[in-house]
Design a protein around this motif. Structure first.
Motif, PDB file in Angstrom:
ATOM      1  N   ASP A  38      20.055 -37.368 -28.705  1.00  0.00           N
ATOM      2  CA  ASP A  38      20.656 -36.061 -29.005  1.00  0.00           C
ATOM      3  C   ASP A  38      22.032 -35.869 -28.357  1.00  0.00           C
ATOM      4  OD1 ASP A  38      20.090 -35.563 -26.336  1.00  0.00           O
ATOM      5  OD2 ASP A  38      18.729 -33.893 -26.719  1.00  0.00           O
ATOM      6  N   GLY A  39      22.528 -36.896 -27.663  1.00  0.00           N
ATOM      7  CA  GLY A  39      23.865 -36.830 -27.082  1.00  0.00           C
ATOM      8  C   GLY A  39      23.923 -36.242 -25.686  1.00  0.00           C
ATOM      9  N   THR A  40      22.777 -36.054 -25.041  1.00  0.00           N
ATOM     10  CA  THR A  40      22.753 -35.542 -23.676  1.00  0.00           C
ATOM     11  C   THR A  40      21.923 -36.469 -22.792  1.00  0.00           C
ATOM     12  OG1 THR A  40      20.785 -34.175 -24.030  1.00  0.00           O
ATOM     13  CG2 THR A  40      22.911 -33.130 -24.434  1.00  0.00           C
ATOM     14  N   TYR A  41      22.142 -36.328 -21.500  1.00  0.00           N
ATOM     15  CA  TYR A  41      21.313 -37.027 -20.521  1.00  0.00           C
ATOM     16  C   TYR A  41      20.158 -36.092 -20.156  1.00  0.00           C
ATOM     17  CZ  TYR A  41      25.181 -40.298 -19.853  1.00  0.00           C
ATOM     18  OH  TYR A  41      26.160 -41.237 -20.047  1.00  0.00           O
ATOM     19  N   HIS A  42      18.932 -36.573 -20.311  1.00  0.00           N
ATOM     20  CA  HIS A  42      17.757 -35.785 -19.951  1.00  0.00           C
ATOM     21  C   HIS A  42      17.352 -36.166 -18.530  1.00  0.00           C
ATOM     22  CE1 HIS A  42      16.418 -34.529 -24.190  1.00  0.00           C
ATOM     23  NE2 HIS A  42      17.656 -34.983 -24.259  1.00  0.00           N
ATOM     24  N   VAL A  43      17.425 -35.203 -17.643  1.00  0.00           N
ATOM     25  CA  VAL A  43      17.067 -35.418 -16.240  1.00  0.00           C
ATOM     26  C   VAL A  43      15.872 -34.510 -15.965  1.00  0.00           C
ATOM     27  CG1 VAL A  43      17.873 -35.331 -13.858  1.00  0.00           C
ATOM     28  CG2 VAL A  43      19.477 -35.922 -15.678  1.00  0.00           C
ATOM     29  N   ASP A  44      14.675 -35.071 -16.062  1.00  0.00           N
ATOM     30  CA  ASP A  44      13.449 -34.287 -15.901  1.00  0.00           C
ATOM     31  C   ASP A  44      12.845 -34.552 -14.532  1.00  0.00           C
ATOM     32  OD1 ASP A  44      13.632 -33.232 -18.496  1.00  0.00           O
ATOM     33  OD2 ASP A  44      12.724 -35.036 -19.335  1.00  0.00           O
ATOM     34  N   GLY A  45      12.686 -33.483 -13.777  1.00  0.00           N
ATOM     35  CA  GLY A  45      12.134 -33.600 -12.436  1.00  0.00           C
ATOM     36  C   GLY A  45      11.218 -32.440 -12.125  1.00  0.00           C
ATOM     37  N   THR A  46      10.985 -32.235 -10.834  1.00  0.00           N
ATOM     38  CA  THR A  46      10.169 -31.114 -10.377  1.00  0.00           C
ATOM     39  C   THR A  46      10.810 -30.487  -9.147  1.00  0.00           C
ATOM     40  OG1 THR A  46       8.783 -32.539  -9.005  1.00  0.00           O
ATOM     41  CG2 THR A  46       7.988 -32.071 -11.238  1.00  0.00           C
ATOM     42  N   ILE A  47      10.453 -29.235  -8.927  1.00  0.00           N
ATOM     43  CA  ILE A  47      10.940 -28.525  -7.755  1.00  0.00           C
ATOM     44  C   ILE A  47       9.770 -27.763  -7.131  1.00  0.00           C
ATOM     45  CG2 ILE A  47      11.685 -26.521  -9.109  1.00  0.00           C
ATOM     46  CD1 ILE A  47      14.051 -26.267  -7.099  1.00  0.00           C
ATOM     47  N   GLY A  48       9.721 -27.770  -5.826  1.00  0.00           N
ATOM     48  CA  GLY A  48       8.740 -26.988  -5.084  1.00  0.00           C
ATOM     49  C   GLY A  48       9.475 -26.013  -4.184  1.00  0.00           C
ATOM     50  N   TYR A  49       8.983 -24.782  -4.084  1.00  0.00           N
ATOM     51  CA  TYR A  49       9.651 -23.763  -3.286  1.00  0.00           C
ATOM     52  C   TYR A  49       8.647 -22.742  -2.792  1.00  0.00           C
ATOM     53  CZ  TYR A  49       9.341 -21.427  -7.813  1.00  0.00           C
ATOM     54  OH  TYR A  49       8.878 -20.899  -8.988  1.00  0.00           O
ATOM     55  N   HIS A  50       9.105 -21.900  -1.884  1.00  0.00           N
ATOM     56  CA  HIS A  50       8.315 -20.738  -1.464  1.00  0.00           C
ATOM     57  C   HIS A  50       9.239 -19.635  -0.968  1.00  0.00           C
ATOM     58  CE1 HIS A  50       8.829 -22.518   2.586  1.00  0.00           C
ATOM     59  NE2 HIS A  50       8.669 -21.277   3.015  1.00  0.00           N
ATOM     60  N   ASP A  51       8.738 -18.420  -1.054  1.00  0.00           N
ATOM     61  CA  ASP A  51       9.433 -17.245  -0.534  1.00  0.00           C
ATOM     62  C   ASP A  51       8.359 -16.365   0.093  1.00  0.00           C
ATOM     63  OD1 ASP A  51      10.751 -14.789  -0.126  1.00  0.00           O
ATOM     64  OD2 ASP A  51      12.125 -15.177  -1.771  1.00  0.00           O
ATOM     65  N   ASP A  52       8.504 -16.060   1.350  1.00  0.00           N
ATOM     66  CA  ASP A  52       7.463 -15.354   2.090  1.00  0.00           C
ATOM     67  C   ASP A  52       7.333 -13.870   1.756  1.00  0.00           C
ATOM     68  OD1 ASP A  52       6.716 -17.684   3.375  1.00  0.00           O
ATOM     69  OD2 ASP A  52       8.010 -17.314   5.110  1.00  0.00           O
ATOM     70  N   ASP A  53       8.333 -13.285   1.089  1.00  0.00           N
ATOM     71  CA  ASP A  53       8.240 -11.844   0.825  1.00  0.00           C
ATOM     72  C   ASP A  53       8.655 -11.413  -0.582  1.00  0.00           C
ATOM     73  OD1 ASP A  53      10.950 -12.254   1.014  1.00  0.00           O
ATOM     74  OD2 ASP A  53      11.345 -10.473   2.204  1.00  0.00           O
ATOM     75  N   ASP A  54       8.868 -12.349  -1.482  1.00  0.00           N
ATOM     76  CA  ASP A  54       9.340 -11.986  -2.812  1.00  0.00           C
ATOM     77  C   ASP A  54       8.967 -13.078  -3.797  1.00  0.00           C
ATOM     78  OD1 ASP A  54      10.592 -10.438  -4.723  1.00  0.00           O
ATOM     79  OD2 ASP A  54      12.587 -10.572  -3.861  1.00  0.00           O
ATOM     80  N   THR A  55       9.289 -12.869  -5.052  1.00  0.00           N
ATOM     81  CA  THR A  55       9.058 -13.908  -6.050  1.00  0.00           C
ATOM     82  C   THR A  55      10.375 -14.580  -6.399  1.00  0.00           C
ATOM     83  OG1 THR A  55       9.274 -12.320  -7.860  1.00  0.00           O
ATOM     84  CG2 THR A  55       7.058 -12.751  -7.062  1.00  0.00           C
ATOM     85  N   VAL A  56      10.316 -15.844  -6.694  1.00  0.00           N
ATOM     86  CA  VAL A  56      11.493 -16.605  -7.098  1.00  0.00           C
ATOM     87  C   VAL A  56      11.698 -16.378  -8.591  1.00  0.00           C
ATOM     88  CG1 VAL A  56      12.463 -18.917  -7.334  1.00  0.00           C
ATOM     89  CG2 VAL A  56      11.223 -18.285  -5.256  1.00  0.00           C
ATOM     90  N   SER A  57      12.898 -15.951  -8.960  1.00  0.00           N
ATOM     91  CA  SER A  57      13.162 -15.584 -10.357  1.00  0.00           C
ATOM     92  C   SER A  57      13.942 -16.631 -11.137  1.00  0.00           C
ATOM     93  CB  SER A  57      13.908 -14.253 -10.412  1.00  0.00           C
ATOM     94  OG  SER A  57      15.148 -14.357  -9.735  1.00  0.00           O
ATOM     95  N   ARG A  58      14.736 -17.438 -10.430  1.00  0.00           N
ATOM     96  CA  ARG A  58      15.516 -18.440 -11.178  1.00  0.00           C
ATOM     97  C   ARG A  58      15.942 -19.593 -10.287  1.00  0.00           C
ATOM     98  NH1 ARG A  58      21.409 -15.811 -11.394  1.00  0.00           N
ATOM     99  NH2 ARG A  58      21.027 -14.291  -9.779  1.00  0.00           N
TER     100      ARG A  58
END
Length: 122
Positions: A38-58
């Motif tokens: 499709d003409g792009t580089y597909h870079v598929d990975g994973t991310i792990g995170y945490h926030d002690d007092d809120d939600t991660v939105s983006r």
């Protein structure tokens, strides 16, 4: 006068807090990527995170060498251990090592410290 001094002392002790910043626990991206049909580089990975007092939105992704910035929606949770992160890099990006900076933002707008990874475009 004593009341005014006590009030000033109380106000000086108060501070406006925007909550705790989110933290990236893990960023896993492939070592290399090849140009897709499709003409792009597909870079598929994973991310792990945490926030002690809120939600991660983006998730914010920056690729300084090609001056690209993109925002991806997060799952809207306060933590994730291996949320998918599917990046698409423009096919005109120069081949070779590419540094990718990632950070997460919570609903309050607090940003994590960035995490970096290098992906070699082939």
């Amino acid at each position: 006068m004593k009341r005014l001094a006590a009030l000033c002392l109380f106000l000086a002790a108060c501070e406006v807090s925007h909550g705790k910043i989110p933290v990236i626990d893990e960023l896993v991206l492939p070592e290399s990527a090849t140009l897709d049909a499709d003409g792009t580089y597909h870079v598929d990975g994973t991310i792990g995170y945490h926030d002690d007092d809120d939600t991660v939105s983006r998730v914010r992704v920056e690729v300084p060498s090609i001056r690209a910035i993109a925002h991806y929606p997060a799952a809207g949770k306060s933590s994730a251990s291996a949320e998918p992160l599917a990046l698409r890099i423009v096919g005109t990006a120069p081949k070779g090592a590419l540094t990718i900076n990632v950070l997460v933002l919570d609903r309050e707008g607090n940003a994590s410290d960035p995490r970096s990874a290098t992906v070699t475009l082939k």
